[in-house]
Design an enzyme around this catalytic site. Structure first.
Site, PDB file in Angstrom:
ATOM      1  CE1 TYR A  55      60.402 124.726 -31.144  1.00 48.72           C
ATOM      2  CE2 TYR A  55      62.215 125.170 -29.631  1.00 48.72           C
ATOM      3  CZ  TYR A  55      61.585 124.336 -30.537  1.00 48.72           C
ATOM      4  OH  TYR A  55      62.134 123.100 -30.834  1.00 48.72           O
ATOM      5  CB  SER A  97      63.149 121.938 -27.647  1.00 48.34           C
ATOM      6  OG  SER A  97      64.176 122.892 -27.718  1.00 48.34           O
TER       7      SER A  97
HETATM    8  P1  NDP Z   1      61.549 120.936 -39.426  1.00 43.13           P
HETATM    9  O1  NDP Z   1      61.093 122.344 -39.535  1.00 43.13           O
HETATM   10  O2  NDP Z   1      62.672 120.473 -40.259  1.00 43.13           O
HETATM   11  O3  NDP Z   1      60.313 119.953 -39.679  1.00 43.13           O
HETATM   12  C1  NDP Z   1      59.087 120.206 -39.064  1.00 43.13           C
HETATM   13  C2  NDP Z   1      58.066 119.198 -39.537  1.00 43.13           C
HETATM   14  O4  NDP Z   1      56.796 119.540 -38.931  1.00 43.13           O
HETATM   15  C3  NDP Z   1      57.886 119.196 -41.037  1.00 43.13           C
HETATM   16  O5  NDP Z   1      57.719 117.884 -41.518  1.00 43.13           O
HETATM   17  C4  NDP Z   1      56.602 119.998 -41.229  1.00 43.13           C
HETATM   18  O6  NDP Z   1      55.901 119.524 -42.361  1.00 43.13           O
HETATM   19  C5  NDP Z   1      55.822 119.622 -39.962  1.00 43.13           C
HETATM   20  N1  NDP Z   1      54.798 120.625 -39.655  1.00 43.13           N
HETATM   21  C6  NDP Z   1      54.987 121.930 -39.305  1.00 43.13           C
HETATM   22  N2  NDP Z   1      53.804 122.545 -39.213  1.00 43.13           N
HETATM   23  C7  NDP Z   1      52.851 121.628 -39.522  1.00 43.13           C
HETATM   24  C8  NDP Z   1      51.442 121.663 -39.622  1.00 43.13           C
HETATM   25  N3  NDP Z   1      50.744 122.779 -39.404  1.00 43.13           N
HETATM   26  N4  NDP Z   1      50.784 120.547 -39.962  1.00 43.13           N
HETATM   27  C9  NDP Z   1      51.462 119.403 -40.225  1.00 43.13           C
HETATM   28  N5  NDP Z   1      52.793 119.299 -40.127  1.00 43.13           N
HETATM   29  C10 NDP Z   1      53.470 120.396 -39.797  1.00 43.13           C
HETATM   30  O7  NDP Z   1      61.830 120.698 -37.862  1.00 43.13           O
HETATM   31  P2  NDP Z   1      62.837 119.685 -37.111  1.00 43.13           P
HETATM   32  O8  NDP Z   1      62.928 118.403 -37.822  1.00 43.13           O
HETATM   33  O9  NDP Z   1      64.036 120.456 -36.744  1.00 43.13           O
HETATM   34  O10 NDP Z   1      62.030 119.484 -35.739  1.00 43.13           O
HETATM   35  C11 NDP Z   1      61.383 118.272 -35.395  1.00 43.13           C
HETATM   36  C12 NDP Z   1      61.074 118.320 -33.913  1.00 43.13           C
HETATM   37  O11 NDP Z   1      62.297 118.387 -33.151  1.00 43.13           O
HETATM   38  C13 NDP Z   1      60.256 119.531 -33.495  1.00 43.13           C
HETATM   39  O12 NDP Z   1      59.325 119.146 -32.489  1.00 43.13           O
HETATM   40  C14 NDP Z   1      61.301 120.465 -32.905  1.00 43.13           C
HETATM   41  O13 NDP Z   1      60.726 121.361 -31.989  1.00 43.13           O
HETATM   42  C15 NDP Z   1      62.240 119.478 -32.252  1.00 43.13           C
HETATM   43  N6  NDP Z   1      63.597 119.987 -32.040  1.00 43.13           N
HETATM   44  C16 NDP Z   1      64.429 120.254 -33.092  1.00 43.13           C
HETATM   45  C17 NDP Z   1      65.715 120.717 -32.865  1.00 43.13           C
HETATM   46  C18 NDP Z   1      66.671 121.010 -33.980  1.00 43.13           C
HETATM   47  O14 NDP Z   1      67.789 121.478 -33.691  1.00 43.13           O
HETATM   48  N7  NDP Z   1      66.326 120.768 -35.207  1.00 43.13           N
HETATM   49  C19 NDP Z   1      66.228 120.903 -31.489  1.00 43.13           C
HETATM   50  C20 NDP Z   1      65.261 120.614 -30.472  1.00 43.13           C
HETATM   51  C21 NDP Z   1      64.014 120.166 -30.748  1.00 43.13           C
HETATM   52  P3  NDP Z   1      55.120 120.445 -43.408  1.00 43.13           P
HETATM   53  O15 NDP Z   1      55.761 121.795 -43.429  1.00 43.13           O
HETATM   54  O16 NDP Z   1      55.257 119.646 -44.670  1.00 43.13           O
HETATM   55  O17 NDP Z   1      53.703 120.459 -42.907  1.00 43.13           O
END
Ligand code: NDP
Length: 256
Positions: A167, A154
């Protein structure tokens, strides 16, 4: 900034016969990355906790003629991560692509107000589970002729913005870990890179910026194709960070 990636365009990317593991595939960026990998021919191993989101992904992948294996797993179950590596080895004898994407935001708050359990959960999901996954699949990626790892970072890792402390620290840690891993493997076919996707229309972004109009942000399907290009067997770069909004690699000093 460095040159644009040395990859095939998404239309020409051929991942048939390849196995790709995506964490956080139940929604957001991971969901669309998984779809894109399957569309390029990979068998996707989709990991997350929410079974409904994984099943929806599976339906979409199958409807488009692709293949997926669903793994409902909480990534704080570290022994579960170890077992997953064993299961992939048993079934395929290798892994071609890892997308370490799952993460949580925790809380937006001054560091002094962050609850210990929230800080520890951010570190467990974003850092410790990523390390555990790396440890579990590193031998499997080395068994591929063109192993590729994509680690989601990020802009927060570098901006050190007020109130984003837990974070930001977790993403800085993940980047440092991925770059160390890239250096360890630079004389192997394995290529390891991080990605800053930029602000993207997902649940995490809405949690971080509740006042923002999501429609002003790119949809995760827009960024997914750019991320999946890093799975290309033709990729030569390693240890870099793809800055999606700029479409360029950011290069940091490599060890002597
Ligand atoms: P979301 O919150 O939309 O999705 C996060 C995903 O991670 C979900 O599928 C969730 O699945 C999974 N997850 C979270 N906790 C757990 C856990 N304990 N075990 C298994 N799975 C888990 O996030 P984004 O799509 O926005 O983010 C994706 C990546 O991109 C991340 O690494 C984020 O830091 C990075 N990012 C995103 C940005 C943005 O603007 N969106 C900007 C910069 C970086 P579930 O809850 O079903 O377990």
């Amino acid at each position: 900034m460095s040159a644009a990636p040395s990859t095939a365009s998404p239309d020409t990317l051929d991942l048939s016969g390849r196995v790709a593991l995506v964490t956080g595939a139940s929604r957001g960026i991971g969901y669309f990355v998984a779809k894109e990998l399957a569309a390029a021919g990979a068998h996707v191993v989709a990991v997350a906790r929410t079974v409904g989101g994984l099943e929806e992904l599976d339906d979409e992948i199958r409807a488009a003629g692709g293949q997926a294996t669903l793994v409902p797993l909480d990534l704080t179950d570290m022994a579960g991560i170890d077992r997953l590596g064993g299961a992939i080895h048993e079934r395929w004898g290798k892994l071609d692509v890892l997308v370490a994407n799952a993460a949580i935001l925790g809380v937006i708050a001054p560091l002094g107000h962050v609850e210990a359990k929230v800080f520890e959960k951010v570190m467990a999901v974003n850092v410790t589970a990523t390390w555990r996954m790396i440890r579990s699949v590193d031998p499997l990626l080395r068994l591929s002729d063109a192993g590729r790892a994509i680690v989601m970072s990020s802009g927060a890792a570098h901006s050190a913005r007020a109130f984003w402390g837990p974070y930001a620290a977790s993403k800085a840690a993940v980047e440092a870990m991925a770059r160390s891993w890239a250096d360890e493997t630079r004389n192997t076919p394995l290529r390891i890179n991080c990605v800053n996707p930029g602000a993207t229309r997902t649940a995490m972004r809405a949690q971080a910026m509740p006042g923002e109009n999501p429609q002003t942000l790119p949809h995760p399907s827009d960024v997914a194709a750019k991320i999946v290009a890093l799975a290309s067997p033709a990729l030569t770069e390693t240890g870099l960070i793809l800055d999606v909004p700029n479409g360029r690699f950011v290069r940091y000093r490599m060890p002597e």
